[in-house]
Motif scaffolding. Structure first.
Motif, mmCIF file in Angstrom:
data_model
loop_
_atom_site.group_PDB
_atom_site.id
_atom_site.type_symbol
_atom_site.label_atom_id
_atom_site.label_comp_id
_atom_site.label_asym_id
_atom_site.label_seq_id
_atom_site.Cartn_x
_atom_site.Cartn_y
_atom_site.Cartn_z
ATOM 1 N N THR A 11 0.838 -1.205 0.000
ATOM 2 C CA THR A 11 0.000 0.000 0.000
ATOM 3 C C THR A 11 0.877 1.260 0.000
ATOM 4 N N HIS A 12 0.260 2.359 -0.419
ATOM 5 C CA HIS A 12 0.975 3.648 -0.507
ATOM 6 C C HIS A 12 0.276 4.741 0.291
ATOM 7 N N SER A 13 1.074 5.620 0.872
ATOM 8 C CA SER A 13 0.557 6.806 1.562
ATOM 9 C C SER A 13 1.043 8.044 0.811
ATOM 10 N N CYS A 14 0.693 9.215 1.331
ATOM 11 C CA CYS A 14 1.116 10.461 0.691
ATOM 12 C C CYS A 14 2.616 10.712 0.867
ATOM 13 N N CYS A 15 3.314 9.827 1.581
ATOM 14 C CA CYS A 15 4.779 9.954 1.627
ATOM 15 C C CYS A 15 5.400 9.560 0.289
ATOM 16 N N SER A 16 4.635 8.816 -0.552
ATOM 17 C CA SER A 16 5.044 8.673 -1.958
ATOM 18 C C SER A 16 3.883 9.170 -2.806
ATOM 19 N N ASP A 17 3.203 8.294 -3.536
ATOM 20 C CA ASP A 17 2.173 8.789 -4.452
ATOM 21 C C ASP A 17 0.753 8.406 -4.043
ATOM 22 N N LEU A 20 -3.769 9.179 0.959
ATOM 23 C CA LEU A 20 -4.002 9.279 2.395
ATOM 24 C C LEU A 20 -2.703 9.474 3.166
ATOM 25 N N THR A 21 -2.808 10.113 4.319
ATOM 26 C CA THR A 21 -1.651 10.174 5.219
ATOM 27 C C THR A 21 -1.435 8.761 5.771
ATOM 28 N N PRO A 22 -0.253 8.470 6.301
ATOM 29 C CA PRO A 22 -0.032 7.133 6.862
ATOM 30 C C PRO A 22 -1.083 6.763 7.915
ATOM 31 N N ALA A 23 -1.437 7.714 8.788
ATOM 32 C CA ALA A 23 -2.439 7.419 9.827
ATOM 33 C C ALA A 23 -3.808 7.148 9.195
ATOM 34 N N GLU A 24 -4.179 7.934 8.209
ATOM 35 C CA GLU A 24 -5.469 7.710 7.529
ATOM 36 C C GLU A 24 -5.497 6.351 6.836
ATOM 37 N N LEU A 25 -4.371 5.980 6.259
ATOM 38 C CA LEU A 25 -4.285 4.689 5.569
ATOM 39 C C LEU A 25 -4.518 3.534 6.544
ATOM 40 N N VAL A 26 -3.886 3.626 7.709
ATOM 41 C CA VAL A 26 -4.040 2.576 8.722
ATOM 42 C C VAL A 26 -5.504 2.495 9.163
ATOM 43 N N SER A 27 -6.118 3.653 9.407
ATOM 44 C CA SER A 27 -7.527 3.669 9.819
ATOM 45 C C SER A 27 -8.414 3.053 8.749
ATOM 46 N N ALA A 28 -8.168 3.426 7.499
ATOM 47 C CA ALA A 28 -8.984 2.898 6.401
ATOM 48 C C ALA A 28 -8.816 1.385 6.289
ATOM 49 N N ALA A 29 -7.612 0.910 6.513
ATOM 50 C CA ALA A 29 -7.353 -0.531 6.428
ATOM 51 C C ALA A 29 -8.089 -1.260 7.545
ATOM 52 N N LYS A 30 -8.027 -0.687 8.738
ATOM 53 C CA LYS A 30 -8.716 -1.294 9.886
ATOM 54 C C LYS A 30 -10.219 -1.366 9.610
ATOM 55 N N GLN A 31 -10.718 -0.293 9.039
ATOM 56 C CA GLN A 31 -12.154 -0.207 8.771
ATOM 57 C C GLN A 31 -12.651 -1.311 7.831
ATOM 58 N N VAL A 32 -11.843 -1.674 6.863
ATOM 59 C CA VAL A 32 -12.284 -2.719 5.929
ATOM 60 C C VAL A 32 -11.851 -4.116 6.391
ATOM 61 N N ASP A 43 10.254 3.833 -2.576
ATOM 62 C CA ASP A 43 11.601 4.323 -2.243
ATOM 63 C C ASP A 43 11.686 5.182 -0.987
ATOM 64 N N THR A 44 10.756 5.003 -0.052
ATOM 65 C CA THR A 44 10.873 5.741 1.220
ATOM 66 C C THR A 44 10.165 4.993 2.349
ATOM 67 N N THR A 45 10.697 5.175 3.560
ATOM 68 C CA THR A 45 10.042 4.622 4.754
ATOM 69 C C THR A 45 9.563 5.763 5.655
ATOM 70 N N ALA A 46 9.467 6.955 5.079
ATOM 71 C CA ALA A 46 9.172 8.146 5.889
ATOM 72 C C ALA A 46 7.842 8.054 6.633
ATOM 73 N N GLY A 47 6.907 7.263 6.135
ATOM 74 C CA GLY A 47 5.587 7.209 6.764
ATOM 75 C C GLY A 47 5.479 6.200 7.894
ATOM 76 N N PHE A 48 6.532 5.448 8.123
ATOM 77 C CA PHE A 48 6.413 4.309 9.041
ATOM 78 C C PHE A 48 6.088 4.711 10.475
ATOM 79 N N THR A 49 6.780 5.719 11.002
ATOM 80 C CA THR A 49 6.582 6.093 12.412
ATOM 81 C C THR A 49 5.126 6.488 12.676
ATOM 82 N N GLU A 50 4.605 7.334 11.804
ATOM 83 C CA GLU A 50 3.209 7.774 11.963
ATOM 84 C C GLU A 50 2.243 6.593 11.842
ATOM 85 N N ALA A 51 2.482 5.740 10.855
ATOM 86 C CA ALA A 51 1.599 4.582 10.638
ATOM 87 C C ALA A 51 1.663 3.650 11.841
#
Ligand code: AMP
Ligand code: MN
Ligand code: MN
Ligand code: MN
Length: 285
Positions: A11-17, A20-32, A43-51
């Motif tokens: 999956t992708h967050s707004c840290c690449s293309d 959703l923000t990493p937190a929004e992505l996690v929430s959306a995943a939980k929801q489904v 090519d980045t792990t920048a979203g990991f801490t927030e997620a």
């Protein structure tokens, strides 16, 4: 073992293309109903801490991941790393090189667009990304918002895809190098969406063979919104080369990936799941 869990390992967050923000992505995943989620930005792990923070709050198991762009016989091949240590220096050095390549390409794409009479592209993508990790979809958004194309697909079709006037090739690292970064970080390397490269069977087999030789362990058998025939074909490929099988939606956001998080198909019974030996909680919270 882990049989009842729902995995989405791409999956992708707004840290690449992604949208959703990493937190929004996690929430959306939980929801489904996703139990185990890998954030695999390009090519980045920048979203990991927030997620990771959000995942702890929501009772979802998060896997640290990344999707690395590589070059193999002039084809852009994507390698997903799963269960990586985001603090690994060697991996991060590699990802810094990737971000630099992307910045250089962005300057060149903006020049091409300027030659076509389209001004302001670099300023726009820089604003969108804070200069961190620039992708072609950022240019697509700029082109769409400027009214040059109707949608993202149009931006690729008329400007950004290979062979189009604003396409700029990148000297991505080879597969072995990307696998080395992933393995140094303690992760498992997975060949992303193997059927999307439009290779002949002979070439696809060669790709998997070389990927395995380089230390690759898995193949994405369920990749995005692929059909059952494609799942079967990828499962056969994994079985033939005795490789583990992964499952990921390649979610970029609802507008971009209508099929959504969590994927539709299960891994066929013939597959050995990539999570076979992972230590996971049996049930979601
Ligand atoms: P990049 O890694 O910067 O070259 O961008 C590649 C990304 O662009 C892929 O991961 C997709 O998310 C997106 N992409 C590629 N081709 C298309 C297309 N035809 N339409 C929409 N998005 C695309
Ligand atoms: Mn993408
Ligand atoms: Mn990809
Ligand atoms: Mn992807």
């Amino acid at each position: 073992m882990n049989n009842n869990l729902i995995f989405d390992l791409h999956t992708h967050s707004c840290c690449s293309d992604g949208e959703l923000t990493p937190a929004e992505l996690v929430s959306a995943a939980k929801q489904v109903g996703v139990d185990v989620l890998a954030l695999t930005d390009h090519d980045t792990t920048a979203g990991f801490t927030e997620a990771s923070k959000q995942a702890k709050q929501m009772g979802l198991q998060l896997v640290a991941g990344v999707e690395i762009s590589t070059l193999w016989k002039k084809h852009e091949i994507h390698i997903v790393g799963l269960n990586i240590d985001p603090d690994c220096q060697y991996l991060q050095q590699g990802l810094t090189e990737q971000a630099n390549r992307r910045r250089q390409r962005a300057v060149a794409i903006a020049e091409r667009l300027q030659d076509l009479g389209i001004e302001g592209a670099y300023a726009s993508v820089y604003k969108q990304t804070a200069g961190d990790l620039i992708t072609r979809p950022h240019f697509a958004k700029f082109l769409q918002e400027g009214g040059y194309v109707r949608d993202m697909a149009g931006a690729f079709r008329y400007y950004l895809a290979r062979g189009k006037p604003a396409y700029v090739s990148v000297e991505w690292p080879d597969i072995a190098e990307a696998v080395e970064w992933i393995k140094s970080a303690g992760g498992q390397a997975v060949l992303a969406h193997p059927l999307r490269y439009k290779l002949t069977n002979t070439k696809l087999n060669l790709l998997v063979q070389e990927f395995k030789q380089a230390g690759g362990e898995g193949i994405e058998v369920v990749a995005g919104c692929c059909g059952l025939n494609e799942v079967k074909q990828a499962a056969n490929l994994a079985e033939h080369f005795n490789m583990l099988a992964s499952r990921g939606s390649d979610f970029h956001g609802k507008k971009i990936t209508p099929a959504g998080l969590g994927c539709s198909h299960k891994l066929p019974a013939q597959c050995q799941p990539i999570w076979r030996d992972w230590h996971l909680l049996e049930l979601s919270a």
